[in-house]
Motif scaffolding. Structure first.
Motif, mmCIF file in Angstrom:
data_model
loop_
_atom_site.group_PDB
_atom_site.id
_atom_site.type_symbol
_atom_site.label_atom_id
_atom_site.label_comp_id
_atom_site.label_asym_id
_atom_site.label_seq_id
_atom_site.Cartn_x
_atom_site.Cartn_y
_atom_site.Cartn_z
ATOM 1 N N GLU A 125 8.580 4.200 7.846
ATOM 2 C CA GLU A 125 8.055 5.539 7.602
ATOM 3 C C GLU A 125 9.173 6.576 7.650
ATOM 4 O O GLU A 125 9.218 7.508 6.832
ATOM 5 N N LYS A 126 10.096 6.413 8.588
ATOM 6 C CA LYS A 126 11.219 7.345 8.701
ATOM 7 C C LYS A 126 12.107 7.265 7.464
ATOM 8 O O LYS A 126 12.560 8.295 6.940
ATOM 9 N N GLY B 92 10.297 8.913 4.698
ATOM 10 C CA GLY B 92 10.030 10.321 4.942
ATOM 11 C C GLY B 92 8.571 10.694 4.838
ATOM 12 O O GLY B 92 8.244 11.839 4.488
ATOM 13 N N THR B 93 7.674 9.752 5.136
ATOM 14 C CA THR B 93 6.238 10.045 5.076
ATOM 15 C C THR B 93 5.488 9.087 5.989
ATOM 16 O O THR B 93 5.962 7.976 6.269
ATOM 17 N N ARG B 94 4.328 9.501 6.457
ATOM 18 C CA ARG B 94 3.492 8.630 7.291
ATOM 19 C C ARG B 94 2.700 7.691 6.387
ATOM 20 O O ARG B 94 2.081 8.115 5.414
ATOM 21 N N LEU B 95 2.721 6.411 6.727
ATOM 22 C CA LEU B 95 2.026 5.395 5.931
ATOM 23 C C LEU B 95 0.689 4.989 6.535
ATOM 24 O O LEU B 95 -0.227 4.588 5.809
ATOM 25 N N THR C 1 -2.416 5.715 9.674
ATOM 26 C CA THR C 1 -3.014 6.526 10.735
ATOM 27 C C THR C 1 -3.721 5.575 11.685
ATOM 28 O O THR C 1 -4.390 4.624 11.253
ATOM 29 N N THR D 1 -2.651 5.931 4.862
ATOM 30 C CA THR D 1 -2.749 7.262 4.269
ATOM 31 C C THR D 1 -2.768 7.121 2.757
ATOM 32 O O THR D 1 -2.620 6.021 2.212
ATOM 33 N N GLN E 32 -0.461 8.125 0.760
ATOM 34 C CA GLN E 32 0.868 7.607 0.408
ATOM 35 C C GLN E 32 0.984 6.126 0.791
ATOM 36 O O GLN E 32 1.612 5.332 0.093
#
Length: 301
Positions: free
Chosen positions: A41-42, A45-48, A50, A59, A61
């Motif tokens: 995820e880092k 650059g986005t949260r995958l 929850t 998510t 994305q």
């Protein structure tokens, strides 16, 4: 970070619904898998994912990345297999799903014989009667009899099983004689609890004649082994695939009722996930079952 490993962890976590389940399957720990997914995820650059009380949810994305990542992993698997070429060995673990009764009576013996032929292959034989998602449960191959075929999977028909009306001789001696299909309505019928047709029995007879009979009976169960035992004990009669009772018919402990009439046959299918590459161990087992199953008592090609 090992990007392929992280992608694999992420994909299996999505499919299994939890990081701990993915960790168990991959022989790792939950903290290790969590760190790999967090690093992924880092990097992106986005949260995958929850994390909620009911488990993991990708998510928007994450859903899009899951589809791409899954395709990348399959392409990688194919590339590795192509490089290995003819050097691929019949080894590794096979997860196989089959119906309970068929597994107990027939498939267990076939799988043990297959393992004796290929000593470097391990088999995990999973017996249940429900239709499972092969990808979510990480199953390589399933054997199904009749019913609707699952979506997002490939099916190969390998055999057919006729379905007979059967009863114990003792039951027939104690009850009214059976001369025609209409007489079945007067008899105690043992039925499968999950049949969508309910109490309606469709039969085919001489010269292509077809009839539908409404049966009656006080006993229903979701186990064909229980049906087999109930009929054997004289609790009633039933319609059953030939493979379930072939040994009892041969010994005379059960007999066919109205032998000119039979139910719709069951087709046996090998079901496998929709992917282009299948390991050698899977291909070998498919050919083995396609050859051996039609030769079992109660099946035809």
């Amino acid at each position: 970070m090992d990007s392929l490993k992280a992608m694999h962890c992420f994909v299996r976590a999505v499919e299994l619904g939890s990081l701990s389940s993915a960790a168990r399957e991959l022989g790792s720990t939950q903290p290790t898998v969590s760190k790999l997914v967090a690093a992924l995820e880092k990097q992106l650059g986005t949260r995958l994912l929850t994390r909620g009380t009911t488990g993991l949810t990708p998510t928007e994305q994450g859903k899009r990345f899951y589809e791409r990542a899954k395709a990348v992993l399959e392409e990688y698997g194919e590339a590795v297999a192509e490089v290995r070429g003819l050097t691929e060995r019949p080894e590794g673990v096979l997860r196989v799903n089959v119906p309970v009764s068929l597994g107990v009576l027939h498939l267990n013996g076939l799988m043990l014989a297959f393992m004796a032929q290929y000593p470097d292959i391990e088999v995990e034989l999973i017996l249940n009667d429900r239709f499972i998602d092969l990808t979510e449960e990480n199953v390589d191959l399933a054997l199904r009899l009749g019913g609707d075929l699952p979506p997002n999977a490939i099916a190969r028909r390998i055999a057919t099983a006729p379905r007979y009306l059967v009863a114990a001789p003792e039951y027939l001696q104690r009850h009214a004689p059976l001369h025609r299909p209409a007489d079945l309505g007067k008899h105690e019928f043992l039925r499968f609890a999950w049949l969508s047709s309910g109490d309606t029995l469709d039969l085919s007879g001489p010269a292509g004649e077809k009839v539908s009979i409404t049966t009656q009976g006080r006993y229903r169960t979701n186990s064909s082994l229980a049906i087999r035992d109930g009929v054997l004990q004289g609790a009633g009669l039933c319609i059953t695939p030939a493979w379930l009772v072939s040994d009892l018919l041969d010994s005379g402990r059960l007999v066919r009722v109205l032998p000119d009439w039979s139910g719709p046959p069951h087709e046996a299918f090998l079901i496998y996930p929709e992917r282009r590459y299948r390991p050698l161990r899977v291909r070998l087992l498919m050919e083995y079952l396609a050859e051996r199953l039609p030769r079992l008592p109660g099946f035809t090609a």
